[in-house]
Design a protein around this motif. Sequence first.
Motif, mmCIF file in Angstrom:
data_model
loop_
_atom_site.group_PDB
_atom_site.id
_atom_site.type_symbol
_atom_site.label_atom_id
_atom_site.label_comp_id
_atom_site.label_asym_id
_atom_site.label_seq_id
_atom_site.Cartn_x
_atom_site.Cartn_y
_atom_site.Cartn_z
ATOM 1 N N VAL A 172 -21.102 144.007 -57.008
ATOM 2 C CA VAL A 172 -20.676 145.374 -56.693
ATOM 3 C C VAL A 172 -19.342 145.596 -57.388
ATOM 4 C CG1 VAL A 172 -20.106 147.026 -54.879
ATOM 5 C CG2 VAL A 172 -21.794 145.234 -54.433
ATOM 6 N N ALA A 173 -19.193 146.730 -58.053
ATOM 7 C CA ALA A 173 -17.943 147.015 -58.762
ATOM 8 C C ALA A 173 -17.577 148.479 -58.573
ATOM 9 C CB ALA A 173 -18.076 146.685 -60.247
ATOM 10 N N ALA A 174 -16.282 148.764 -58.706
ATOM 11 C CA ALA A 174 -15.800 150.129 -58.511
ATOM 12 C C ALA A 174 -14.738 150.463 -59.540
ATOM 13 C CB ALA A 174 -15.231 150.294 -57.102
ATOM 14 N N LEU A 175 -14.629 151.747 -59.838
ATOM 15 C CA LEU A 175 -13.559 152.286 -60.654
ATOM 16 C C LEU A 175 -13.003 153.493 -59.919
ATOM 17 C CD1 LEU A 175 -13.470 152.849 -64.474
ATOM 18 C CD2 LEU A 175 -12.939 154.747 -62.931
ATOM 19 N N ALA A 176 -11.687 153.594 -59.810
ATOM 20 C CA ALA A 176 -11.068 154.683 -59.063
ATOM 21 C C ALA A 176 -9.976 155.357 -59.875
ATOM 22 C CB ALA A 176 -10.487 154.165 -57.747
ATOM 23 N N VAL A 177 -9.931 156.686 -59.801
ATOM 24 C CA VAL A 177 -8.821 157.473 -60.317
ATOM 25 C C VAL A 177 -8.054 157.983 -59.116
ATOM 26 C CG1 VAL A 177 -8.134 159.501 -61.654
ATOM 27 C CG2 VAL A 177 -10.106 158.126 -62.372
ATOM 28 N N VAL A 178 -6.832 157.527 -58.945
ATOM 29 C CA VAL A 178 -6.056 157.816 -57.734
ATOM 30 C C VAL A 178 -4.989 158.868 -58.049
ATOM 31 C CG1 VAL A 178 -4.598 156.862 -55.919
ATOM 32 C CG2 VAL A 178 -6.491 155.504 -56.854
ATOM 33 N N ASN A 179 -5.227 160.056 -57.538
ATOM 34 C CA ASN A 179 -4.319 161.187 -57.686
ATOM 35 C C ASN A 179 -4.064 161.705 -56.262
ATOM 36 O OD1 ASN A 179 -2.973 163.258 -59.366
ATOM 37 N ND2 ASN A 179 -4.540 164.629 -58.558
ATOM 38 N N ALA A 180 -3.441 160.853 -55.462
ATOM 39 C CA ALA A 180 -3.450 161.021 -54.010
ATOM 40 C C ALA A 180 -2.312 161.901 -53.505
ATOM 41 C CB ALA A 180 -3.360 159.651 -53.340
ATOM 42 N N VAL A 181 -2.550 162.525 -52.342
ATOM 43 C CA VAL A 181 -1.544 163.392 -51.725
ATOM 44 C C VAL A 181 -0.387 162.605 -51.126
ATOM 45 C CG1 VAL A 181 -2.780 163.425 -49.516
ATOM 46 C CG2 VAL A 181 -1.213 165.285 -50.085
#
Length: 251
Positions: A172-181
Motif C-alpha cells: 500500500v502506498a500514498a502520495l499527499a499534497v499538503v496545503n493545510a489550514v
Amino acid sequence: MKNLLTDIAGVAVGHADDPTVASGVTAILFERPAVASIDVRGGGPGTREEALLSPHNVVEAIDAIALSGGSAHGLDAAGGVQAWLAERGRGFRIRDAVIPIVPGAICFDLLNGGNKAWGRFPPYRDLGYAAANAASDAFELGSVGAGMGATTANLKGGLGSASAATDDGVKVAALAVVNAVGSVTVGSGPWFWAAPFEVDGEFGGRGLPPAFTPDMLKARLKGGADASAAENTTLVVVVTDAQLTKPQARR
C-alpha cells in the motif's frame, strides 16, 4: 521499498512546476488502467472526472491522475496529461476513438506570493504535459510539482509519499499534497503533530512534548480570522498493488 508511491509496480510519478508562478503539477501514470474511486470532503472541492469514478458508470478504470495547484485554473492540468497519453494511443476505446481517462484534483495556492498574472491561459495544461513526460519510478518530495505552492499555517507545505506492506504481502502506498489550514507543529515547535507516525527519525526523533500547555493547543489557522475552507486543501492518492495486478476490462 523506497517509501514512495512508486513502490507499487506499474506506477510512475512526474512533476513540473514554475517557481515564478509558485505552483505546479504532479502526474501519476498507471502502466495498465487501474480501478479507482474518490472521497471528497470539505467546503471548497475542485475535481475533474469525479462522477466518472462512481462504480455504476461505464468506464471501469483510469489511465492517470493529475494533481495541481492553481485552484480551478489547475483543472486544465489533466488535459495536458491526457494529451501526452493520447499521443501514445493510451485510453478508453470506443470503436476507433481513444479517450485517455485522467481524473484530476487541485489545491488552492493563489495567495502564496507567486506571480499569477499569467495572461489569457493559465500554465497548467502545459505543466501537466511536462509532468507526464517526466514520470518515472523515482521522484522528488517537498516543494515540487503540485506541492510547489502548498503552505500551512507555520511551515512550508509540499508533497510527500509513503509506502508499507501488510503481513500477507499486499503493498500500500500514498502520495499527499499538503496545503493545510492548520499548524504542523505543536505550538511553535519543535514537536510535530505527526511524531507518532515518524519513520527513521524523519522529524528529528523528538516525539511529542511531555505535557501540553493551553498555548500549544490553541488553533493556529493559515490566513487568520479571514481564512476560508476554499483556501486549504490536502490531496491524497492511495494505491495498492491489488489494483494493478490484473489487466482491467475495457468495454
